[in-house]
Design an enzyme around this catalytic site. Structure first.
Site, PDB file in Angstrom:
ATOM      1  N   GLU A   1     -11.645   6.158   4.924  1.00  0.00           N
ATOM      2  CA  GLU A   1     -11.001   6.863   6.039  1.00  0.00           C
ATOM      3  C   GLU A   1     -12.009   7.095   7.156  1.00  0.00           C
ATOM      4  O   GLU A   1     -11.675   7.011   8.333  1.00  0.00           O
ATOM      5  CB  GLU A   1     -10.386   8.189   5.580  1.00  0.00           C
ATOM      6  CG  GLU A   1      -9.166   8.049   4.708  1.00  0.00           C
ATOM      7  CD  GLU A   1      -7.907   7.555   5.398  1.00  0.00           C
ATOM      8  OE1 GLU A   1      -7.886   7.403   6.642  1.00  0.00           O
ATOM      9  OE2 GLU A   1      -6.920   7.306   4.686  1.00  0.00           O
TER      10      GLU A   1
ATOM     11  N   TYR B   1       0.842  -1.197   0.000  1.00  0.00           N
ATOM     12  CA  TYR B   1       0.000   0.000   0.000  1.00  0.00           C
ATOM     13  C   TYR B   1       0.882   1.254   0.000  1.00  0.00           C
ATOM     14  O   TYR B   1       0.679   2.184  -0.789  1.00  0.00           O
ATOM     15  CB  TYR B   1      -0.943  -0.029   1.211  1.00  0.00           C
ATOM     16  CG  TYR B   1      -1.732   1.237   1.412  1.00  0.00           C
ATOM     17  CD1 TYR B   1      -2.753   1.592   0.539  1.00  0.00           C
ATOM     18  CD2 TYR B   1      -1.448   2.087   2.478  1.00  0.00           C
ATOM     19  CE1 TYR B   1      -3.478   2.764   0.721  1.00  0.00           C
ATOM     20  CE2 TYR B   1      -2.168   3.255   2.666  1.00  0.00           C
ATOM     21  CZ  TYR B   1      -3.179   3.593   1.790  1.00  0.00           C
ATOM     22  OH  TYR B   1      -3.886   4.755   1.971  1.00  0.00           O
TER      23      TYR B   1
ATOM     24  N   TRP C   1      -5.526   1.839  10.285  1.00  0.00           N
ATOM     25  CA  TRP C   1      -5.720   1.775   8.842  1.00  0.00           C
ATOM     26  C   TRP C   1      -5.517   0.355   8.321  1.00  0.00           C
ATOM     27  O   TRP C   1      -6.185  -0.072   7.397  1.00  0.00           O
ATOM     28  CB  TRP C   1      -4.801   2.761   8.121  1.00  0.00           C
ATOM     29  CG  TRP C   1      -4.986   2.702   6.636  1.00  0.00           C
ATOM     30  CD1 TRP C   1      -4.071   2.292   5.715  1.00  0.00           C
ATOM     31  CD2 TRP C   1      -6.173   3.020   5.888  1.00  0.00           C
ATOM     32  NE1 TRP C   1      -4.617   2.344   4.456  1.00  0.00           N
ATOM     33  CE2 TRP C   1      -5.910   2.798   4.530  1.00  0.00           C
ATOM     34  CE3 TRP C   1      -7.446   3.483   6.243  1.00  0.00           C
ATOM     35  CZ2 TRP C   1      -6.845   3.006   3.519  1.00  0.00           C
ATOM     36  CZ3 TRP C   1      -8.378   3.688   5.238  1.00  0.00           C
ATOM     37  CH2 TRP C   1      -8.086   3.449   3.903  1.00  0.00           C
TER      38      TRP C   1
END
Length: 187
Positions: A40, A18, A48
């Site tokens: 988000e 990522y 995350w």
């Protein structure tokens, strides 16, 4: 020689991929910018990596984050999503995503492109921070948060907006010694 990355991604292969391929790359696609803002929002109160591990399940559950399809979701869809163990089952976040799709569609119908909206806050070029200190929010993320909230979006506080700006390349917060710091900046 091993690549130097931002410290936050550690050694998890998913996180490293990522970081290396997506985080901080200027994203200009309106739908993808909206998807990332919604994800988000789901991340609020979580890490995350939790969202990243569930991202494909989120995409399946939310019709590929097609705003037109998500905008058409009804209470039965909320119930379906609340029973989907593959995603974060938080009713307020699910409802905020559906409402966010409707707001996105309303903006588009008024002739507002979500990408132009987002990039307008940074004069269409990424802001390159110093690569040393990474604040949880900024005056700019506070201003964008206020505007999104004024429009009716939920789960768009200044910290969430700051993380979104980093993820989508509105900000370049790669560490000063990170191999991606220069690579993500447009020429």
């Amino acid at each position: 020689m091993e690549r130097v990355r931002c410290g936050w991604c550690g050694t998890d292969p998913l996180y490293c991929a990522y970081h290396d391929e997506e985080w901080g790359v200027p994203q200009r696609d309106s739908r993808m910018l909206w998807e990332m803002l919604m994800l988000e929002g789901f991340q609020a109160g979580l890490s995350w990596i939790t969202i990243l591990r569930k991202r494909e399940a989120f995409r399946a559950a939310f019709a590929g984050f097609d705003p037109d399809k998500v905008a058409a979701f009804r209470p039965a869809d909320v119930d379906r999503l609340m029973s989907d163990a593959g995603i974060v089952r938080a009713r307020a976040k699910i409802e905020a995503t559906i409402a966010g799709a409707r707001l996105y569609c309303a903006m588009r119908e008024r002739g507002e492109d979500f990408s132009a909206y987002a990039w307008g806050f940074v004069d269409r070029r990424p802001i390159r921070n110093d690569g040393r200190a990474v604040p949880p929010k900024s005056p700019l993320s506070e201003a964008i948060s206020r505007d999104l909230k004024r429009r009716g979006f939920k789960f768009v506080g200044p910290t969430i907006v700051y993380a979104w700006m980093q993820a989508t390349g509105l900000l370049n917060d790669h560490a000063i010694d990170c191999f991606r710091r220069d690579a993500v900046m447009p020429s």
